[in-house]
Design an enzyme around this catalytic site. Structure first.
Site, PDB file in Angstrom:
ATOM      1  N   CYS A 116      -3.314   1.192   6.822  1.00 53.16           N
ATOM      2  CA  CYS A 116      -3.718   0.784   8.136  1.00 53.16           C
ATOM      3  C   CYS A 116      -4.143   1.555   9.181  1.00 53.16           C
ATOM      4  O   CYS A 116      -4.892   1.190   9.952  1.00 53.16           O
ATOM      5  CB  CYS A 116      -2.453  -0.042   8.632  1.00 53.16           C
ATOM      6  SG  CYS A 116      -1.084   0.814   8.583  1.00 53.16           S
TER       7      CYS A 116
ATOM      8  N   GLU B 165       4.292  -4.327  12.244  1.00 52.91           N
ATOM      9  CA  GLU B 165       3.548  -3.110  11.953  1.00 52.91           C
ATOM     10  C   GLU B 165       2.304  -3.819  11.449  1.00 52.91           C
ATOM     11  O   GLU B 165       2.221  -4.310  10.073  1.00 52.91           O
ATOM     12  CB  GLU B 165       3.763  -2.095  11.348  1.00 52.91           C
ATOM     13  CG  GLU B 165       4.995  -1.382  11.874  1.00 52.91           C
ATOM     14  CD  GLU B 165       4.839  -0.371  13.017  1.00 52.91           C
ATOM     15  OE1 GLU B 165       3.407  -0.318  13.508  1.00 52.91           O
ATOM     16  OE2 GLU B 165       5.546   0.013  13.790  1.00 52.91           O
TER      17      GLU B 165
ATOM     18  N   ASN C 126       0.981  -1.235  -0.028  1.00 54.21           N
ATOM     19  CA  ASN C 126      -0.072  -0.162  -0.123  1.00 54.21           C
ATOM     20  C   ASN C 126       0.803   1.384  -0.287  1.00 54.21           C
ATOM     21  O   ASN C 126       0.468   2.331  -0.527  1.00 54.21           O
ATOM     22  CB  ASN C 126      -0.963  -0.056   1.097  1.00 54.21           C
ATOM     23  CG  ASN C 126      -0.445  -0.032   2.425  1.00 54.21           C
ATOM     24  OD1 ASN C 126       0.798  -0.473   2.667  1.00 54.21           O
ATOM     25  ND2 ASN C 126      -1.295   0.090   3.382  1.00 54.21           N
TER      26      ASN C 126
ATOM     27  N   GLU D 152       8.591   2.564  14.383  1.00 57.48           N
ATOM     28  CA  GLU D 152       9.335   2.576  13.242  1.00 57.48           C
ATOM     29  C   GLU D 152       9.750   3.813  12.771  1.00 57.48           C
ATOM     30  O   GLU D 152      10.419   4.097  11.812  1.00 57.48           O
ATOM     31  CB  GLU D 152       8.278   2.164  12.053  1.00 57.48           C
ATOM     32  CG  GLU D 152       8.080   0.391  12.037  1.00 57.48           C
ATOM     33  CD  GLU D 152       8.015   0.180  10.666  1.00 57.48           C
ATOM     34  OE1 GLU D 152       7.172   0.418   9.816  1.00 57.48           O
ATOM     35  OE2 GLU D 152       9.108  -0.849  10.186  1.00 57.48           O
TER      36      GLU D 152
HETATM   37  O1  LIG Z   1      -0.486   1.369   6.051  1.00 64.40           O
HETATM   38  C1  LIG Z   1       0.454   1.795   6.821  1.00 64.40           C
HETATM   39  C2  LIG Z   1       1.384   2.925   6.762  1.00 64.40           C
HETATM   40  C3  LIG Z   1       0.351   4.226   6.559  1.00 64.40           C
HETATM   41  C4  LIG Z   1       1.538   5.198   7.054  1.00 64.40           C
HETATM   42  O2  LIG Z   1       2.645   5.164   7.359  1.00 64.40           O
HETATM   43  O3  LIG Z   1       0.765   6.388   7.539  1.00 64.40           O
END
Ligand SMILES: O=CCCC(=O)O
Length: 498
Positions: free
Chosen positions: A298, A264, A163, A474
């Site tokens: 997510c 994650e 994604n 992260e």
């Molecule tokens: O979908 C997961 C990561 C989305 C984000 O880093 O904002």
């Protein structure tokens, strides 16, 4: 002769589709390849090596050799090289954005947004590389001194989803390289190209060959490659972004050898709007968060709770704003929402909409069905009201342009409903009552809470969930690099210390 691409690049080598291992372009030992599909047309546009478990050892060995050299680099040299790499990626922004559109389906404007978000990580970890320090400790025992040192853990493996393929690649690799680790990365089968491109740029920036290897694989071979990486004795750390279901499998594999991991995982994020909220602000933040990449994030709002006093008016405004979205191919002029990346996402969204409607939800915008005729994987944005907590779409991550709205009456009620999930990635709350805002911050069970804010992901703050949404962080100061370090305590005794 390289295959013809459906778009023009200033630097054609950025769409070179082979794996990058030990500084070379390599194919799978089996010689097999798999197709990469443009989600906007459903057509194959390129193919990549279909590696399997047999390709893992030579790749890990290469990263292990690189680790022997790279881990000895000074933090400053690492920072300088990450900085060079960052600039090469920034310079390739136009080309990388086009590749990203063809991998993910997202609109070009969102692809630029993702590249900028991605390079915020390379930039952030330039700074972090020189800030991983140990400490000195005053001992309770006379004559004793204690100190800690931090050392890179070794070769890391990264398993990256489709994604946000370039943002999550850079979030993982830049942190590992800042810590002094090397990495083998397996991109998602849908989106391998941007990972390969930035690995080539890493070589150009001057990292030792093997510091950042990329191994591509089809959906069929993904479990075997992931397992071989997780179980390889030279892999000392695994970082995974993806579903909770697969996160549990990765946990089991790492547990066999007590290997360190960061996960994650999925979200089921509530977005709560109280009567006293600034509804213009809440709507703008919801629009940007929910429809970002056609709902495939997510941290997307999965459940929308609106307090009774503003419910009808808010739903009306939401429908009006959503009707302005222009769905189309990511490269088409004016597109503000692209397709979903995989046909599996359409199956799941249709099933959720059907379940909700058959249990009493009202379809107030869209169809809840795929748009059949286009060839691409499209679903127009769909809004359902009167959604209840027992419906499938309230219980599982949606990952599609489907939004369910529920009404609530009290703070206690909505807090209980919001927390009634095994997930704990992100939650959002909108109210102008500062006491309530603070209470909700403390009571909502999630790793990231948006306070009158939607998407708050950034390089400088820790990203990560609690409960079944994962473990570890992260981004952010210290914590992200820490995931790739080991801490050693040294205790010494000083003679005649008085
Ligand atoms: O979908 C997961 C990561 C989305 C984000 O880093 O904002």
């Amino acid at each position: 002769m390289a295959a013809e691409l459906p778009f023009q690049l200033a630097d054609r080598s950025l769409a070179q589709p082979d794996c990058v291992v030990d500084g070379r372009d390599i194919t799978a030992k089996s010689g097999k390849r798999f197709d990469v599909i443009d989600p906007g047309t459903g057509k194959v546009w390129i193919s990549c090596p279909d590696c399997n478990g047999d390709d893992v050892d030579t790749t890990v060995q290469s990263s292990h050799r690189a680790f022997q050299e790279y881990s000895k680099w000074t933090p400053r040299k690492r920072a300088q090289t990450i900085s060079k790499w960052h600039q090469l990626i920034v310079d390739a922004r136009e080309d990388l954005a086009k590749i990203l559109v063809y991998e993910t389906g997202k609109p070009l404007s969102e692809a630029y947004g993702e590249i900028d978000y991605a390079t915020s990580f390379t930039w952030w970890f330039v700074g972090e590389a020189e800030r991983a320090h140990g400490s000195s400790i005053v001992s309770a025992i006379p004559g004793r001194r204690a100190i800690t040192i931090k050392q890179p853990i070794g070769v890391a493996a990264a398993l990256v989803p489709w994604n946000f393929p370039i943002a999550l690649t850079l979030r993982k690799v830049a942190a590992a390289l800042a810590a002094g680790c090397t990495m083998v990365l397996k991109p998602s089968p849908e989106t391998p190209l941007t990972a390969i491109a930035v690995a080539r740029l890493a070589l150009k920036a001057g990292f030792p060959v093997g510091s950042f290897n990329v191994l591509t694989t089809s959906l069929d071979n993904t479990p075997a490659v992931a397992e071989a990486l997780c179980l390889h004795p030279l892999i000392k750390k695994v970082t995974f972004t993806g579903s909770t279901r697969v996160g549990k499998i990765i946990t089991g594999l790492c547990a066999r050898n007590l290997k360190k991991f960061t996960l994650e995982l999925g979200g089921n994020c509530p977005f709560i709007i109280f009567d006293d909220a600034n509804t213009v602000q809440a709507l703008a933040q919801l629009m940007a968060l929910k429809w970002r990449h056609a709902g495939q994030a997510c941290i997307s709002s999965n459940r929308l709770y609106v307090q009774r006093g503003i419910y009808d008016a808010f739903v009306k405004e939401l429908i009006a704003s959503t009707s302005q979205l222009k769905v189309g191919h990511g490269m088409a002029e004016g597109t503000t929402m692209g397709p979903v990346t995989t046909p599996r996402a359409l199956d799941k969204a249709e099933e959720m909409a059907k379940d909700a409607i058959s249990n009493g939800a009202k379809l107030v915008y869209g169809t809840g069905l795929r748009a059949e005729s286009t060839g691409g994987y499209f679903m127009n944005p769909t809004i359902l009201t009167d959604v209840t907590d027992d419906m499938l779409m309230s219980q599982d991550e949606i990952f599609a342009p489907l939004l369910g709205v529920s009404v609530f009456d009290t703070e206690d009620e909505v807090t209980t409903r919001a927390n009634n999930t095994s997930m704990g990635l992100a939650s959002y709350v909108f109210t102008k009552n500062v006491d309530r805002l603070w209470r909700m911050f403390e009571k909502l069970e999630a790793g990231m809470i948006g306070l009158n804010t939607g998407n708050s992901s950034c390089s400088e703050a820790p990203f990560g969930g609690i409960k079944e949404s994962g473990c570890g962080k992260e981004s952010g100061k210290d914590v992200a690099v820490e995931e790739f370090l080991v801490t050693k305590n040294g205790t010494l005794t000083v003679e005649d210390h008085w």
